[in-house]
Design a protein around this motif. Structure first.
Motif, PDB file in Angstrom:
ATOM      1  N   ALA A  65     -56.332 -36.930  -2.234  1.00  0.00           N
ATOM      2  CA  ALA A  65     -55.686 -35.900  -2.935  1.00  0.00           C
ATOM      3  C   ALA A  65     -54.372 -36.141  -2.908  1.00  0.00           C
ATOM      4  O   ALA A  65     -53.457 -36.867  -2.387  1.00  0.00           O
ATOM      5  CB  ALA A  65     -55.998 -34.615  -2.186  1.00  0.00           C
ATOM      6  N   VAL A  66     -53.824 -35.658  -4.213  1.00  0.00           N
ATOM      7  CA  VAL A  66     -52.402 -36.046  -4.520  1.00  0.00           C
ATOM      8  C   VAL A  66     -51.787 -34.410  -4.847  1.00  0.00           C
ATOM      9  O   VAL A  66     -52.522 -33.656  -5.037  1.00  0.00           O
ATOM     10  CB  VAL A  66     -52.457 -36.744  -5.406  1.00  0.00           C
ATOM     11  CG1 VAL A  66     -52.716 -38.303  -5.322  1.00  0.00           C
ATOM     12  CG2 VAL A  66     -53.075 -36.401  -6.725  1.00  0.00           C
ATOM     13  N   VAL A  67     -50.516 -34.457  -5.013  1.00  0.00           N
ATOM     14  CA  VAL A  67     -49.736 -33.444  -5.948  1.00  0.00           C
ATOM     15  C   VAL A  67     -49.004 -33.737  -6.841  1.00  0.00           C
ATOM     16  O   VAL A  67     -48.354 -34.671  -6.742  1.00  0.00           O
ATOM     17  CB  VAL A  67     -48.845 -32.428  -4.706  1.00  0.00           C
ATOM     18  CG1 VAL A  67     -48.018 -31.469  -5.341  1.00  0.00           C
ATOM     19  CG2 VAL A  67     -49.655 -32.114  -3.533  1.00  0.00           C
ATOM     20  N   ARG A  68     -49.100 -33.030  -7.973  1.00  0.00           N
ATOM     21  CA  ARG A  68     -48.542 -33.428  -9.193  1.00  0.00           C
ATOM     22  C   ARG A  68     -47.433 -32.395  -9.594  1.00  0.00           C
ATOM     23  O   ARG A  68     -47.554 -31.161  -9.101  1.00  0.00           O
ATOM     24  CB  ARG A  68     -49.477 -33.682 -10.186  1.00  0.00           C
ATOM     25  CG  ARG A  68     -50.735 -34.724 -10.129  1.00  0.00           C
ATOM     26  CD  ARG A  68     -51.574 -34.831 -10.920  1.00  0.00           C
ATOM     27  NE  ARG A  68     -52.774 -35.843 -10.794  1.00  0.00           N
ATOM     28  CZ  ARG A  68     -53.870 -36.137 -11.437  1.00  0.00           C
ATOM     29  NH1 ARG A  68     -54.131 -35.264 -12.235  1.00  0.00           N
ATOM     30  NH2 ARG A  68     -54.473 -37.041 -10.904  1.00  0.00           N
ATOM     31  N   ASP A  69     -46.467 -32.865 -10.150  1.00  0.00           N
ATOM     32  CA  ASP A  69     -45.284 -32.019 -10.634  1.00  0.00           C
ATOM     33  C   ASP A  69     -44.761 -31.269  -9.490  1.00  0.00           C
ATOM     34  O   ASP A  69     -44.692 -30.102  -9.496  1.00  0.00           O
ATOM     35  CB  ASP A  69     -45.885 -31.162 -11.678  1.00  0.00           C
ATOM     36  CG  ASP A  69     -46.041 -31.967 -13.119  1.00  0.00           C
ATOM     37  OD1 ASP A  69     -45.589 -33.031 -13.316  1.00  0.00           O
ATOM     38  OD2 ASP A  69     -46.597 -31.386 -13.865  1.00  0.00           O
ATOM     39  N   ARG A  70     -44.404 -31.872  -8.681  1.00  0.00           N
ATOM     40  CA  ARG A  70     -43.981 -31.374  -7.205  1.00  0.00           C
ATOM     41  C   ARG A  70     -42.594 -31.036  -6.995  1.00  0.00           C
ATOM     42  O   ARG A  70     -41.733 -32.024  -7.262  1.00  0.00           O
ATOM     43  CB  ARG A  70     -44.395 -32.175  -6.158  1.00  0.00           C
ATOM     44  CG  ARG A  70     -44.332 -31.286  -4.585  1.00  0.00           C
ATOM     45  CD  ARG A  70     -44.690 -32.661  -3.515  1.00  0.00           C
ATOM     46  NE  ARG A  70     -44.772 -32.185  -2.244  1.00  0.00           N
ATOM     47  CZ  ARG A  70     -44.663 -32.935  -1.173  1.00  0.00           C
ATOM     48  NH1 ARG A  70     -45.177 -33.978  -1.127  1.00  0.00           N
ATOM     49  NH2 ARG A  70     -44.791 -32.108   0.031  1.00  0.00           N
ATOM     50  N   PHE A  71     -42.129 -29.867  -6.572  1.00  0.00           N
ATOM     51  CA  PHE A  71     -40.802 -29.422  -6.233  1.00  0.00           C
ATOM     52  C   PHE A  71     -40.560 -29.013  -4.965  1.00  0.00           C
ATOM     53  O   PHE A  71     -41.515 -28.146  -4.401  1.00  0.00           O
ATOM     54  CB  PHE A  71     -40.510 -28.340  -7.319  1.00  0.00           C
ATOM     55  CG  PHE A  71     -40.277 -28.697  -8.793  1.00  0.00           C
ATOM     56  CD1 PHE A  71     -38.944 -28.986  -9.155  1.00  0.00           C
ATOM     57  CD2 PHE A  71     -41.261 -28.616  -9.557  1.00  0.00           C
ATOM     58  CE1 PHE A  71     -38.738 -29.434 -10.499  1.00  0.00           C
ATOM     59  CE2 PHE A  71     -41.094 -28.919 -10.842  1.00  0.00           C
ATOM     60  CZ  PHE A  71     -39.957 -29.601 -11.307  1.00  0.00           C
TER      61      PHE A  71
END
Length: 354
Positions: free
Chosen positions: A145-151
């Motif tokens: 799993a990944v997180v995209r456009d992460r802030f």
């Protein structure tokens, strides 16, 4: 009170020289090479189907002309054949280029540059793709799993938002994505879910996993018109302690289009579809949720204590840690429809007497 954001990087004209410098600086960064598709499965299926059809048509034309099923007797026929092959080859190459640009685009430069500058101006860290953090919800537990456009904040882990994505693991396992805001709380809390009614499907119902209905707690005022609240049996008073009228009002005003889940030491806010993060109004709403809803949740829970857990350290007793899963009526109906499909003809014939 929500913080004042500087959203000018999201809308101001872009300096092309600085954009070129940004592209050059991140071109070799592996975080900037990833699939930017909101619906990767659907897009790839459609694109793969188009390529398959074109490949089949190309092969058919080659068979027709080369294997003698259609005679090429004149120079004009050869020109027609050559032009047809060139057109098909151009379409095929165009589709291949489109596939690469959609799936493996190294930098969607302007959008990423704007998000990068927005983060810089507002004391945030932005990453186009990171390994998924160890949050206790789907799909973060999956190793790929990944997180995209992460802030995230420059320091600490007070909040986090982005698109969590888990790739498919085989033919029977679809890819999964969920846009989220994670807000860290001071202590573990009972498992509570606010299922927003505004984002429910008319056909499939809730976007959240199905929970047993005997865990539903009705709250005062108009709250039940916007959310269905689930809490573990025996924890109704705890839920009422947390969701005071001011927190309920904040949820209605700022998060009524989102599902909310309190789990362990986190408050998660979910959306099935990823928002347009280049839209200043979207970023302002995200931070109203963080700074108003999140702050009120923190203030209501900083002294919470589950007496059932015992001990001195903040903890939640086992019955309050997880809600009990239920059975989806829509899923049951779907399975019955699929399983009985081979017998539909016989059933119809029996009813009509044919």
């Amino acid at each position: 009170m929500a913080r004042v954001l500087d959203t000018t990087p999201l809308t101001e004209p872009i300096d092309r020289r600085r954009l070129a410098e940004f592209v050059a600086s991140v071109r070799r960064d592996p975080r900037y090479v990833y699939w930017r598709l909101s619906y990767p499965g659907c897009s790839l299926v459609l694109l793969g189907g188009a390529l398959l059809v074109l490949s089949g048509f190309f092969a058919l034309m080659a068979a027709v002309f080369i294997e003698g099923e259609s005679q090429i007797d004149s120079p004009g026929d050869w020109v027609t054949f050559a032009v047809a092959m060139l057109v098909m080859a151009a379409i095929y190459v165009g589709c291949a280029i489109g596939f690469v640009s959609l799936v493996a685009n190294p930098v969607q430069s302007e959008e990423l540059y704007r998000l990068h500058r927005f983060a810089e101006r507002n004391g945030l860290r932005f990453s186009p793709q990171d390994p998924a953090p160890a949050y206790p919800i789907e799909p973060f537990a999956h190793p790929k799993a990944v997180v995209r456009d992460r802030f995230r904040p420059l320091e600490g882990d007070a909040f986090d938002y982005g698109l969590a994505f888990r790739p498919s693991q085989g033919r029977s396992d679809a890819s999964y994505s969920r846009w989220f805001i994670a807000i860290k709380l001071d202590r573990p809390l009972p498992h509570i879910v606010l299922d927003a009614k505004a984002n429910n499907s008319r056909v499939f119902g809730s976007n959240m996993p199905t929970l047993q209905r005997d865990q539903v707690l009705s709250l005062e005022g108009d709250f039940d018109k916007h959310f269905t609240l689930y809490c573990p049996k025996g924890y109704e008073r705890d839920a009422l302690y947390i969701f005071t009228p001011d927190l309920m009002a904040a949820c209605i005003d700022e998060a009524n289009a989102f599902d909310v889940e309190i789990l362990d030491q986190w408050m998660f806010v979910y959306s099935l579809l990823p928002p347009n993060l280049v839209d200043p109004a979207v970023q302002r709403r995200i931070f109203r949720i963080i700074d108003i809803v999140g702050a009120k949740a923190l203030s209501r829970t900083d002294r919470y204590r589950d007496e059932r857990a015992g001990g001195d350290a903040p903890a939640v007793a086992l019955p309050g840690r997880r809600l009990r899963a239920g059975v989806s009526i829509a899923a049951v109906v779907g399975v019955l429809v699929i399983c009985t499909a081979p017998f539909w003809g016989e059933i119809i014939n029996g009813v009509t007497g044919n």
